[in-house]
Design an enzyme around this catalytic site. Structure first.
Site, PDB file in Angstrom:
ATOM      1  N   ASP A 292       0.814  -1.216   0.000  1.00 45.67           N
ATOM      2  CA  ASP A 292       0.000   0.000   0.000  1.00 45.67           C
ATOM      3  C   ASP A 292       0.850   1.270   0.000  1.00 45.67           C
ATOM      4  O   ASP A 292       2.070   1.215   0.192  1.00 45.67           O
ATOM      5  CB  ASP A 292      -0.944   0.000   1.219  1.00 45.67           C
TER       6      ASP A 292
ATOM      7  N   ASN B   9      -7.394  -2.778  14.233  1.00 47.79           N
ATOM      8  CA  ASN B   9      -8.787  -3.059  13.845  1.00 47.79           C
ATOM      9  C   ASN B   9      -8.876  -4.244  12.877  1.00 47.79           C
ATOM     10  O   ASN B   9      -9.912  -4.458  12.259  1.00 47.79           O
ATOM     11  CB  ASN B   9      -9.434  -1.818  13.226  1.00 47.79           C
TER      12      ASN B   9
ATOM     13  N   HIS C  31      -6.990  -4.670  10.110  1.00 53.21           N
ATOM     14  CA  HIS C  31      -6.664  -4.430   8.702  1.00 53.21           C
ATOM     15  C   HIS C  31      -5.354  -5.105   8.316  1.00 53.21           C
ATOM     16  O   HIS C  31      -4.461  -5.277   9.136  1.00 53.21           O
ATOM     17  CB  HIS C  31      -6.686  -2.933   8.345  1.00 53.21           C
TER      18      HIS C  31
HETATM   19  C1  GLP Z   1      -0.190   0.265   8.547  1.00 57.74           C
HETATM   20  C2  GLP Z   1       0.187  -0.557   7.320  1.00 57.74           C
HETATM   21  C3  GLP Z   1      -0.060  -2.044   7.568  1.00 57.74           C
HETATM   22  C4  GLP Z   1       0.595  -2.456   8.874  1.00 57.74           C
HETATM   23  C5  GLP Z   1      -0.047  -1.682  10.008  1.00 57.74           C
HETATM   24  C6  GLP Z   1       0.477  -2.065  11.386  1.00 57.74           C
HETATM   25  O1  GLP Z   1      -1.545   0.460   8.604  1.00 57.74           O
HETATM   26  N1  GLP Z   1      -0.539  -0.134   6.175  1.00 57.74           N
HETATM   27  O2  GLP Z   1       0.478  -2.797   6.488  1.00 57.74           O
HETATM   28  O3  GLP Z   1       0.432  -3.846   9.084  1.00 57.74           O
HETATM   29  O4  GLP Z   1       0.215  -0.297   9.772  1.00 57.74           O
HETATM   30  O5  GLP Z   1       1.620  -1.344  11.692  1.00 57.74           O
HETATM   31  P1  GLP Z   1       2.610  -1.673  12.890  1.00 57.74           P
HETATM   32  O6  GLP Z   1       3.449  -2.797  12.419  1.00 57.74           O
HETATM   33  O7  GLP Z   1       3.397  -0.403  13.071  1.00 57.74           O
HETATM   34  O8  GLP Z   1       1.775  -2.010  14.074  1.00 57.74           O
END
Ligand code: GLP
Length: 255
Positions: free
Chosen positions: A75, A146, A148
């Site tokens: 993304d 959440n 995602h």
């Molecule tokens: C963002 C990215 C995701 C990632 C998420 C969690 O939203 N788009 O791909 O998994 O953050 O991030 P973190 O690893 O900092 O908890």
């Protein structure tokens, strides 16, 4: 309803990063020996930074070649200039691409600078590029609080492909720390849940107590759009690597 994800719980985030690295390195080396490209789906976020650090280290030592590796990032924020300190382009170059032998033409990241009316075309092109390279061999995922994956927010189902998405309040709040005084974008371009499920292998990594509830939900609920990561249960080759903290609710239930 589903396959059964392999769940591996390790003592801490360092051990998770080392184990994920080992799996990726195995795939990268297998492809090299077979004379094939190794097509990876790659995430941003804090969770995979340790893995990228290990990959850079192995490359510098001379034991890991990236010349046959092809990458597709999950993304990018939209709109977002590639050279912004907040862009996922910058994140990936800083943590991985600038330090390994991956040919620049092998790197794919959704383009946060395309014109408003060209986003759908760009998203289609991104999907076509994945197909053209033979599909994703391995997709590495983190998870948002959440549920995602990539930027597939609640509401995204297994039919979704690369497209423009709206970011929810939890995701934007969690991103605040990275943005300091700048506003967190309201939109992004994200690979779909369906794009990820088409990968031959999926590795989901999560660390820290703040991920424990969502990991429990994603792995135990009947798959549903309220938690996009729950659809990973249906994939035949998914491995979930957790530290003790992220596994605590799961462990509590199965104890
Ligand atoms: C963002 C990215 C995701 C990632 C998420 C969690 O939203 N788009 O791909 O998994 O953050 O991030 P973190 O690893 O900092 O908890």
């Amino acid at each position: 309803m589903s396959g059964k994800p392999q769940v591996i719980v390790l003592p801490d985030a360092h051990a998770v990063a080392a184990a994920v690295t080992q799996r990726l390195v195995a795939r990268i080396n297998e492809s090299r020996e077979a004379g094939q490209p190794c097509v990876l789906g790659l995430p941003t976020g804090k969770t995979p930074i340790g893995v990228y650090h290990h990959l850079v280290h192995l490359h510098r030592e001379g034991s890991l070649d990236f010349s046959h590796v092809v990458t597709f990032n999950l993304d990018e924020y939209y709109p977002m200039p590639a050279d912004s300190p907040h862009s996922y382009h910058r994140f990936m170059h800083h943590h991985l691409f600038d330090h390994v032998s991956i040919p620049p033409a092998h790197i794919h990241i959704p383009d946060g600078t395309v014109d408003d009316d060209k986003v759908a075309d760009h998203a289609r092109w991104y999907e076509q590029q994945i197909q053209k390279h033979g599909g994703l061999d391995v997709v590495l995922l983190g998870i948002g609080r959440n549920g995602h994956i990539g930027f597939n927010e609640p509401g995204a189902g297994p039919e979704t492909r690369t497209r423009r998405v709206q970011l929810g309040a939890t995701t934007r709040t969690d991103a605040l720390a990275d943005f300091m005084d700048a506003a967190v974008p309201r939109e992004a371009i994200s690979m779909g849940v369906g794009t990820m499920l088409d990968a031959r292998e999926i590795i989901l990594m999560a660390t820290g107590a703040h991920k424990a509830d969502i990991i429990h939900q994603a792995l135990t609920m009947t798959p549903d759009v309220t938690v996009p990561a729950s659809f990973l249960q249906s994939h035949p080759a998914v491995c979930v690597l957790l530290d003790e903290a992220a596994a605590q609710v799961l462990n509590h239930e199965t104890a």
